[in-house]
Design a protein around this motif. Sequence first.
Motif, PDB file in Angstrom:
ATOM      1  N   ARG A  38      -6.472   0.770  -5.119  1.00 46.42           N
ATOM      2  CA  ARG A  38      -7.134   2.044  -5.501  1.00 46.42           C
ATOM      3  C   ARG A  38      -6.309   3.231  -4.992  1.00 46.42           C
ATOM      4  NH1 ARG A  38      -8.140   4.144  -8.597  1.00 46.42           N
ATOM      5  NH2 ARG A  38      -9.855   5.466  -9.241  1.00 46.42           N
ATOM      6  N   ALA A  39      -5.434   2.980  -4.024  1.00 42.53           N
ATOM      7  CA  ALA A  39      -4.789   4.128  -3.366  1.00 42.53           C
ATOM      8  C   ALA A  39      -3.847   4.864  -4.302  1.00 42.53           C
ATOM      9  CB  ALA A  39      -3.975   3.623  -2.156  1.00 42.53           C
ATOM     10  N   PRO A  48      -7.074   1.512 -11.493  1.00 39.68           N
ATOM     11  CA  PRO A  48      -6.534   0.819 -10.281  1.00 39.68           C
ATOM     12  C   PRO A  48      -5.325  -0.066 -10.664  1.00 39.68           C
ATOM     13  CG  PRO A  48      -8.627  -0.143 -10.926  1.00 39.68           C
ATOM     14  CD  PRO A  48      -8.427   1.033 -11.839  1.00 39.68           C
ATOM     15  N   SER A  75     -11.400   9.184   2.043  1.00 40.19           N
ATOM     16  CA  SER A  75     -11.574   8.608   0.705  1.00 40.19           C
ATOM     17  C   SER A  75     -12.007   7.141   0.825  1.00 40.19           C
ATOM     18  CB  SER A  75     -10.227   8.640  -0.022  1.00 40.19           C
ATOM     19  OG  SER A  75      -9.364   7.714   0.660  1.00 40.19           O
ATOM     20  N   TYR A 113     -12.269   1.326   3.022  1.00 47.57           N
ATOM     21  CA  TYR A 113     -12.181  -0.134   2.819  1.00 47.57           C
ATOM     22  C   TYR A 113     -11.013  -0.698   3.625  1.00 47.57           C
ATOM     23  CZ  TYR A 113     -15.769  -0.242  -0.764  1.00 47.57           C
ATOM     24  OH  TYR A 113     -16.972  -0.205  -1.405  1.00 47.57           O
ATOM     25  N   ALA A 114      -9.917   0.075   3.640  1.00 49.33           N
ATOM     26  CA  ALA A 114      -8.737  -0.433   4.387  1.00 49.33           C
ATOM     27  C   ALA A 114      -9.114  -0.592   5.865  1.00 49.33           C
ATOM     28  CB  ALA A 114      -7.584   0.563   4.228  1.00 49.33           C
ATOM     29  N   LEU A 117       0.875  -1.206   0.000  1.00 54.40           N
ATOM     30  CA  LEU A 117       0.000   0.000   0.000  1.00 54.40           C
ATOM     31  C   LEU A 117       0.905   1.247   0.000  1.00 54.40           C
ATOM     32  CD1 LEU A 117      -3.079   0.808   0.471  1.00 54.40           C
ATOM     33  CD2 LEU A 117      -2.434   1.146   2.855  1.00 54.40           C
ATOM     34  N   SER A 121      -7.953  -2.351  -1.404  1.00 56.55           N
ATOM     35  CA  SER A 121      -7.952  -0.887  -1.203  1.00 56.55           C
ATOM     36  C   SER A 121      -6.599  -0.315  -1.595  1.00 56.55           C
ATOM     37  CB  SER A 121      -8.254  -0.586   0.273  1.00 56.55           C
ATOM     38  OG  SER A 121      -7.160  -1.069   1.061  1.00 56.55           O
ATOM     39  N   ALA A 122      -5.526  -1.145  -1.408  1.00 57.48           N
ATOM     40  CA  ALA A 122      -4.175  -0.659  -1.797  1.00 57.48           C
ATOM     41  C   ALA A 122      -4.172  -0.387  -3.293  1.00 57.48           C
ATOM     42  CB  ALA A 122      -3.133  -1.745  -1.468  1.00 57.48           C
ATOM     43  N   PRO A 152     -10.883   4.286  -0.575  1.00 58.26           N
ATOM     44  CA  PRO A 152      -9.874   3.247  -0.264  1.00 58.26           C
ATOM     45  C   PRO A 152      -9.579   3.208   1.230  1.00 58.26           C
ATOM     46  CG  PRO A 152      -9.102   4.725  -2.013  1.00 58.26           C
ATOM     47  CD  PRO A 152     -10.370   5.297  -1.514  1.00 58.26           C
TER      48      PRO A 152
END
Lengths: 487, 493, 102, 517
Positions: C51-52, C58, C2, C7-8, A190, C48-49, C4
């Motif tokens: 989309r970040a 994505p 946001s 979701y994270a 991430l 979610s990572a 993401p």
Amino acid sequence: MAEPGAFAPQLLGLAIVVPLAAGAVSFALGRARAMAAALLGAAAAVALAAAVAWSVATGGAVALDIGSWVPPLGIRLAADGLSALFLVLAAIVGAAVSVDAALASRPGADVADRWLFWPLWLFLWSAVNGLFLTADVFNAYVCLELIGFSAVALVASKGSKAALDAALSYLFASVLGAMTYLVGVGLVYLASGTLALDALDSAVHGSASARIGLGLMLAGLVLKTALFPAHFWLPTAHSSAPPQVSAALSGVVVKSSYLLAVRLLVAATGAGSGPGLRLTLAALGAVAIVWGSAMALASQRLKLMIAYSTVAQVGYLFVMLPLLEERAATVGLAIALHALSHGMAKAAMFLAAGDIADAAGTDRFDALAGVGRERPVAALSLGLAGVTMLGLPPSGSFAAKWLVVQSSLASGQWWIAAVVVGGGLLAALYVFRALASLLAKPDRSEARTPKPRTAWAALPLAAVSATLLLAGPAISRLMAATSLAGR
Amino acid sequence: MAVLALAVSLIAPLLAAAGSLAFRESWRRSRLALNAAAAVATAAAVGALTVRAAGGTPAGVRAEILPGVVMGLRADLAGALFATMTSVLWVVTAVYAHGYMRNRQSQGRFFGFFALAIFSALGVAFAADMLTLFVFFEVLSLATYPLVTHDGSPEARSAGARYLVYALGGGTALLLGVAGLRAIAPGESFVAGGHLAAAGTAVPALRAVFALLVAGFGVKAALVPLHGWLPRAMVAPAPVSALLHAVAVVKSGVFGIVRVVHFVYGPDLAARIGGTPVLAAVAAVTVLFGAAMAITRDDLKARLAYSTISQLSYIVLGLSLPNAVALAGALGHIVHHGVMKIVLFFWAGALYEELKVKRVSQLDGTARRMPLTTLAAVSAALGLAGIPPLAGFVTKWLMGKGATTAGSAWATLVYAGAGALAVAYAWPLVTRPFRRPDAERPRRDRFEGDPWLVVPVAVAAVLALALAATAGADAMPLDIAGRVAFDVFWRGR
Amino acid sequence: MSAPLLYALVGAGLVSLGAWGLVVRTHPVRKTVAANLMGSGAFLILVSAARATPAERPDPVPHALVLTGIVVTMATTAVALALAKRRAAASEGHSGEGASDG
Amino acid sequence: MSSVNFTPLLFLGFALGDTTTRTFAATAAAVWILAGVYAFASEAPGKRLRLAAFYLPAAAGGIACMLAANALSFYAAYTLAALSSAGLVAWNGNERARKAARIYLALTVVSEALLLAVLMIAAGRSWSWALPGLREEWARAPEAGLVMWLLTASLMIKCGSTIFAGILPLQYENAPAGAAAALAGASAKIGLLAMLWLLPLGVPGFESWGAAYVAIGLSSAFLGVALGLLARSPRAMLGYSSASQMGLAFVAVGAALIAPRTAGIPALAAVVAFTVHHALAKSALVLGSDASGAGRSAIGRALDAVLLALPAAALVGAPLTSGFVAKLALKSALASAGPSPIVEAATSLLPISSVATGLLMIRFLLAVRRSAPAQQTPPLLGRAAWYALTGLSAAAALAGPWSFSSYAREHLLDPHAVWSATWPALAAVALTAAARVARLSAPGMETGDLLTYGHDAGLRAIAWLAGRVAKRTRPTAETRSHRALVLDEERLFPTAVAMGVFVALAVLLAVLLARAG
């Protein structure tokens, strides 16, 4: 013929694929010829490991991008001195385990003659090789899980209630560890967008969440390596598995996750993590030594004692970590020496214990009087392996202890030297209790039915580990091709 | 060629060990042949090394095992002296053990570990630096554990456990000492007269390392607080207590102390940091304690064990006095005491094997039954008591004389006093066998003991007498000891 | 905040819930369910990572990881249930062949 | 590469040495040989081998000791003689003899150890350890005081002075007759030779020690006779008389120490004269006590009595006997020791000690006549040896003056000296007669004295100590059973808890890393 160095990268791929393929073939061939195929595969795996070690020794670190995808997308396999040495360890222990399993599979022998043992065993071997060689963090996760599955199946192969219980608790423990590791990988990705191991420290440098991820990954590996307090699953699993399986588990599998943990730790140091992390791990290591030795002394069964001794010896590997920063080369060599000699000695102890339990019908200490005379080879292997457990010269763990004491004296961290030296004495307590009960004169003299099996595979293993000091130069040449110092 | 001799002297015992372990239990003859051949080969090789060392160019080999960790072997004169004694007595003991172990079980294991112990004792003799010496020293501890617990009885096991606690405890102290030494002097290797003299390191560090090293070796040299294991280890079979607990094991402890005081620190530095005075005091206490305890012991081997404790500290006291004659006497006593004591242990073994006699009070009338063995034992016992002109007296005299020249007349008094106590504990061994036995001894048809036992006893006794007779002559142990002392005190300057 | 990140956080919640279940529950089946829960949580974080990253599309790599993760979790569940069944059979019937001393 | 210097083979060296050592050697040889003849003649054939096993080494040691050239050979011979004599003392094998031998051995070993210490220190202080120069070396060394203490103790034990008087009667009583004569004649003399070799006779600075030696001499002279008068068996009496006679030698040496320059030579002469006289006279007496009056005709018994009386008279110092010569030499030594209170006391006490010895001798002669005659008369050879020894003792009286002391030569016939030698003997006879009339008979005392009581107390102490030590080090009967602490980890550290702890650890690691950034 092509310049030998050029062919080296392909060796890495083969080192993983060949045991996998052999496992599949032996599964396909079914009960009759599974063992034969598996032994062939094992021989090939040993040869490959030797080839990799030779090429690293001559040409330095070797790397292979699978399908020539370049990281960060592609998966890179890399072999430096340390991973080559661990590969060799896996090969030596693997060979011994395969020979012992072959010897044991004569009719009426231990449960290990189930033919399913062979494919599972080879899957485990290839997964371990994969974990040693991978330079990609997620690929390491996959290998960790593969190791988990084959190990759990092997532990459960005895089919008894105790074995099944042990397998279940082992499974859930490894799932917990793997998931923690996966979450860590997620967080790291991430924040940094890369999974390559060697790019990890710069990636992690900036963001806090990436460092948290790294922490979780380390925690997962700590569980897989069974460092105290995350050691709860190991004693039952290793002591209720068939001897060949426990030999492989304690000898090699525990070391594989440790190697990855060391790589991560080096990356974390690169990222400027304070001494706090290392000191915590070292403190846990010290407690592991004391706890493992105490429980080993308290255990009533030979195999349980040997399993707890693994918990203690793993403690050594973590106690050395704080010294890694200033004196990377010496401590790296110490890690290699200790891992190698302990791996071989522990495998020898389990194989010998299997033979002794075979002869005495049980491995409870009070029933072992006089077995030493019936199974001299097993008793001798246990003795020689004891030399390594105690860290007495000329064993490899003595060389490691010597290097650690030297560097801890030089760097002023006295307590590490004290712990390492004290640990040797604690090990003496349980090793010699076992030996004394073996050598004791049997009080009742009824002749036991001597089962026709001797631990021929255990003796060379124990002998090599007890005299690994003599292989010092070769190991240090290989270690020259390793850089554990944080950037 | 010399390195070949060095290799033979170490590999022969190893082969004997491996062979004895591999041979089937019933191959007694071939096992004896193997051990005897190895013993003779080793003795020859050590002889060649001694000649070479006496010629001034000792054979040596060095290797860098791990980066920055150099180990090596070097057959210098002092090492050759210790090795000669060990290898010569091994030849005699191999024959004796064959006879003694005749009806005992697991002989393969016995001879295997016996040869391994000899290997490590020779390693201790030929080590070129303190780390190599430490490695062989620890292997010696391990090789002797199965010998002490050979017959597996509860006493043997508890004696073995106690032996291990002392040996491993000592080993730990030694490990820390050697590590400290290498921290102070990385390139350390033995130099006659000491190589640390020049180093300008802090005195407390020097003192700590000295204390650790001497404590580590002191366990095997049975200095008073650390002597507990020796009398209990007497439960081992006679050949073990003969060669190991009177010669190889305990002498390697004393030899280690010689190396520390005279080949690492040097006599002056060791005296300046107050090391040798303390060591001399401890040794003096041990001399008197050991002799006093020996008088009270009725069990024959226990009495011999305490006598060994006392006589070992003759040597430690002698070498901790800054004087060449005392050092020569001390090194000579290593050999002289070894030969005399081995005769007495052989005799104790033969007595037990033939007449089941274990205690001094049961000795009455044994001379009539075993005249030859008893005669040999009497000559050795007189020598042990320091009766002139036997071997024991010669070295005691030199040490006593050297003590006064070194200015500590109190040490001379200790030697004289210990001499009196030695006569006290040795006198019953000399006179009781000749007394008429009150209870008629169970008649055994055989006149003398088993020839396998008698011949080694006789040979060893003749050796002891020869040592006395040729005390001043060249190439004899005392002469070699004299040369080593000369090197340490004058060449070193 | 946001999507993401949301979701994270949900993912993190699921992971801790799963971990709690894995630690506290003793029955193997409950533990397997908890393991699956923890797995889903981890995959949610990974997704979610993806989309970040600021790019409009994505990032495909986390999806690959999730796919592998799902396969692994499925395999774990299968092994766990099989072992649980075998162990239940063994404990009732005490037949358990080869019940040699553990 | 030379070695540290060692002297000749076996470190030993013997030499004929000067007149003093030659005289000592000759006397010792004479005594050992003649007494040996008697011993072997009177011993049963079966036991002769056993007797030889002890007698011959003792004789060899005794004679070699006189001829020693260096400290090592002196000590070697000294030890050989002392230890093999233990066998002679324990000769007749009963419990009493064994106890006597134990006491004798213990004391001898102590005295030998002290002597060894002295020799080692002296040798340590001098490059070579040849005997001649040894005393000058250690006299100047820093350890001189210590050596003097050690040497004095060793000599006192060996010569049986003051409290150690009992060691001599123990030997004479328990050894067979011939051996006892040899021990009487020669073994104590080794102590005297040690005095001449080792004591710093010519070296100034030991005046106080001189006075001490004279005091020791006098006290042992009188204590010896007192204990003798209490003894019951004739040979015990002779033992105590030897102890007192040795005291006189101490006095002579004390005089030499007090005035090294003036009294040196006369003292040496006195000691030599005294040694020859006492060796021959005492051994003749011991043989006589066994051989005389054994079932022979009246005339024979009378002859034996006369033969016995001669050496007895010599001991008392009657004129024209070797004892008279020795006394004269002693007087000349004391005279030349110069004016000092202790010397005056010695000169005046000397005659009184002769009286005391006279009393003892008369008691001895009566005791011999009274004691049951030996069952079988010793063979002719034995008697011949006795006669020879008595003859020699008489001859010594004549040969003595010419070779030793010039003072003795001048005063041999001087009436004053003759009178001063005869009145003590007459006084002794008178006193015994008076005692006999008054029915005052001394109670017979077992040869128990300080030593035997000390011996029993010592044995009890060692037994008690050994008991305590043995109790402490006896291996605990039940070896500590390896009852390992039976711990099941499941109870100690349940899996659920362990997993929980693991999760906490994971969080800790994460936090550690997070904070580090």
